[in-house]
Enzyme design. Structure first.
Site, PDB file in Angstrom:
ATOM      1  N   VAL A 149      -0.533   2.255  -7.676  1.00 24.52           N
ATOM      2  CA  VAL A 149       0.405   2.096  -8.402  1.00 24.52           C
ATOM      3  C   VAL A 149       1.112   0.458  -8.513  1.00 24.52           C
ATOM      4  O   VAL A 149       0.622   0.111  -7.853  1.00 24.52           O
ATOM      5  CB  VAL A 149       1.263   3.274  -8.375  1.00 24.52           C
ATOM      6  CG1 VAL A 149       2.266   2.790  -6.819  1.00 24.52           C
ATOM      7  CG2 VAL A 149       2.533   3.520  -8.951  1.00 24.52           C
TER       8      VAL A 149
ATOM      9  N   SER B 226       1.130  -0.916  -0.041  1.00 24.67           N
ATOM     10  CA  SER B 226      -0.218  -0.448   0.219  1.00 24.67           C
ATOM     11  C   SER B 226       0.586   1.059  -0.158  1.00 24.67           C
ATOM     12  O   SER B 226       1.764   0.983   0.311  1.00 24.67           O
ATOM     13  CB  SER B 226      -0.940   0.214   1.431  1.00 24.67           C
ATOM     14  OG  SER B 226      -1.817  -1.047   1.203  1.00 24.67           O
TER      15      SER B 226
ATOM     16  N   TYR C 253       3.195  -4.352  -6.296  1.00 21.64           N
ATOM     17  CA  TYR C 253       1.692  -4.375  -7.162  1.00 21.64           C
ATOM     18  C   TYR C 253       0.575  -3.480  -5.479  1.00 21.64           C
ATOM     19  O   TYR C 253       0.706  -3.873  -4.472  1.00 21.64           O
ATOM     20  CB  TYR C 253       0.659  -5.488  -6.665  1.00 21.64           C
ATOM     21  CG  TYR C 253      -0.932  -5.434  -6.935  1.00 21.64           C
ATOM     22  CD1 TYR C 253      -1.674  -4.688  -6.274  1.00 21.64           C
ATOM     23  CD2 TYR C 253      -1.139  -6.235  -8.197  1.00 21.64           C
ATOM     24  CE1 TYR C 253      -2.528  -4.914  -6.825  1.00 21.64           C
ATOM     25  CE2 TYR C 253      -2.325  -6.562  -8.698  1.00 21.64           C
ATOM     26  CZ  TYR C 253      -3.311  -5.661  -7.450  1.00 21.64           C
ATOM     27  OH  TYR C 253      -5.016  -5.517  -8.396  1.00 21.64           O
ATOM     28  N   GLU C 254       0.855  -2.102  -5.876  1.00 21.20           N
ATOM     29  CA  GLU C 254       0.035  -0.457  -5.182  1.00 21.20           C
ATOM     30  C   GLU C 254      -0.810  -0.697  -4.711  1.00 21.20           C
ATOM     31  O   GLU C 254      -0.956  -0.290  -6.110  1.00 21.20           O
ATOM     32  CB  GLU C 254       1.673   0.149  -4.679  1.00 21.20           C
ATOM     33  CG  GLU C 254       2.747   0.078  -4.759  1.00 21.20           C
ATOM     34  CD  GLU C 254       3.503   0.119  -3.097  1.00 21.20           C
ATOM     35  OE1 GLU C 254       1.811   0.495  -2.309  1.00 21.20           O
ATOM     36  OE2 GLU C 254       4.961  -0.350  -3.097  1.00 21.20           O
ATOM     37  N   ILE C 255      -1.790  -0.282  -3.890  1.00 23.13           N
ATOM     38  CA  ILE C 255      -3.243   0.191  -3.471  1.00 23.13           C
ATOM     39  C   ILE C 255      -3.215   1.328  -2.802  1.00 23.13           C
ATOM     40  O   ILE C 255      -2.960   1.056  -1.365  1.00 23.13           O
ATOM     41  CB  ILE C 255      -3.671  -1.016  -3.406  1.00 23.13           C
ATOM     42  CG1 ILE C 255      -4.426  -2.060  -4.048  1.00 23.13           C
ATOM     43  CG2 ILE C 255      -5.373  -0.582  -2.632  1.00 23.13           C
ATOM     44  CD1 ILE C 255      -4.773  -1.824  -4.988  1.00 23.13           C
TER      45      ILE C 255
END
Length: 411
Positions: A323, A318, A382-384
């Site tokens: 992104v 996160s 894998y960013e939230i």
């Protein structure tokens, strides 16, 4: 006689050292190495603070809590102090506490951090078993950071920077939602953390595992990054759902999913590090920390034992916005066109969605670089976003999982 005595004494030791060295995972070189040797941390004192004049209690006596001190400021305000496990550390102040009152009343909780840190996360509240975001009208700016206006009563409520998902919570999730009735999901362990907590792994495939290309899914290297964990959950649940696509995919591919890479940090309420005071996502080179060493050993040993090539690694995190961090190098990897094709599919399948990609080859020893340099595989962080709505996270997690399976089946 002297030579025989020398070799008789030291040859077994030398052979043992060779055997140990051979069993260790292959180290990977990075342009900018990071010192990941153990560093001292400051443990928070676990206690319940009772303010008699207010009839209010505040506690950090639960897994995932972060509260370093509490003092009554006046007849309506309690100052709460939050500090990191050690420094230097990312400017991501995490907090989590429980509060209740003998009688219903309004209380102001002032958040105080060390002077070099500023408030980051919107407060979340869990009451009567349900999480929700505290209304912004009750979050007031103050000289020390933020002040939270809250109605308290006898029913305890949790206040936290992000929804708490302790090691026990994570275990309950995969037992109920992944393992239950799915005999093709095999629960294993990659070993233990520094403090002896289990590092679970979900080994997912249909039929024989031999020769199946391997997709690796990682999350919770950084404890507060819970929105990334939510995307991981939806991604894995989509992989194992009863569908023609899932059945076909798992008959050809194998997924190794690690739902809690840093259980010590998660349960200790750390801002970023493990119990040895180290950022695990800087240790994918020399594996000085047991969590990374054990996970890397597990992945590489599985690959070698069953002859499955490691082709893709997704590490769920996160940050401030959604992104995808990718490596520039594509040619010569296991899946040279996957990233472009995957992102194209996401923009097609998700309404009003535009992929935010930042591409650069990893200079520091992070997981996406380990997949590239160590395995010749595609690695993606894998960013939230911290405040991406949960409904949107579910949508992105499901769509990205479906697109991955479909693209790999076309390969």
């Amino acid at each position: 006689m002297t030579i025989k005595r020398y070799w008789g004494t030291f040859l077994p030791i030398a052979l043992a050292l060779v055997m140990v060295d051979c069993s260790l995972p292959k180290k990977v070189k990075f342009k900018n190495p990071v010192d990941t040797r153990d560093r001292q941390i400051d443990y928070q004192t676990k206690k319940t603070y009772y303010f008699e004049a207010l009839g209010v209690s505040v506690s950090n006596e639960f897994d995932g809590a972060r509260l370093n001190g509490a003092n009554q400021l006046n007849d309506s305000t309690i100052t709460l102090y939050f500090a990191p496990e050690n420094t230097p550390i990312n400017k991501s102040p995490y907090y989590a506490f429980e509060t209740w009152s003998e009688l219903p009343r309004q209380v102001y909780f002032e958040f105080e951090y060390p002077k070099e840190f500023r408030h980051r996360y919107k407060p979340k509240r869990k009451k009567n078993g349900e999480w929700g975001i505290v209304d912004s009208v009750n979050v007031i700016k103050s000289d020390k950071g933020r002040m939270l206006r809250l109605m308290v009563d006898r029913e305890p409520q949790l206040i936290a920077a992000q929804e708490i998902n302790s090691s026990d919570d994570v275990e309950q999730w995969y037992l109920q939602h992944i393992l239950d009735s799915n005999d093709f999901v095999h629960l294993g362990s990659a070993g233990q953390s520094s403090l002896g907590r289990n590092i679970p792994v979900l080994d997912i495939y249909r039929g024989s595992p031999e020769g199946k290309p391997i997709v690796v899914l990682l999350t919770r290297q950084h404890p507060p990054e819970v929105t990334g964990f939510f995307a991981f959950q939806e991604f894995v649940e989509t992989v194992v759902e009863s569908s023609v696509l899932s059945t076909e995919f798992l008959s050809k591919y194998r997924v190794l999913a690690f739902p809690n890479l840093n259980p010590d940090g998660v349960d200790l309420g750390h801002w970023r590090h493990n119990s040895n005071g180290v950022d695990l996502n800087r240790d994918w080179s020399k594996y000085r920390q047991p969590e990374v060493e054990n996970v890397v050993s597990f992945i590489t040993e599985i690959s070698k034992k069953d002859g499955g090539e490691i082709i893709l690694g997704l590490d769920f995190h996160s940050t401030y916005e959604d992104v995808f961090y990718t490596n520039k190098t594509r040619r010569g990897t296991t899946l040279p066109h996957f990233i472009d094709d995957w992102f194209e599919r996401l923009e097609k399948d998700i309404k009003d969605y535009e992929v935010n990609e930042k591409d650069s080859n990893s200079n520091k020893p992070v997981s996406k670089g380990w997949f590239l340099y160590g395995q010749g595989a595609v690695g993606i962080t894998y960013e939230i976003g911290d405040h991406t709505p949960k409904e949107r996270i579910v949508e992105i997690g499901e769509a990205s999982s479906l697109a991955m399976m479909e693209l790999l089946l076309e390969k």
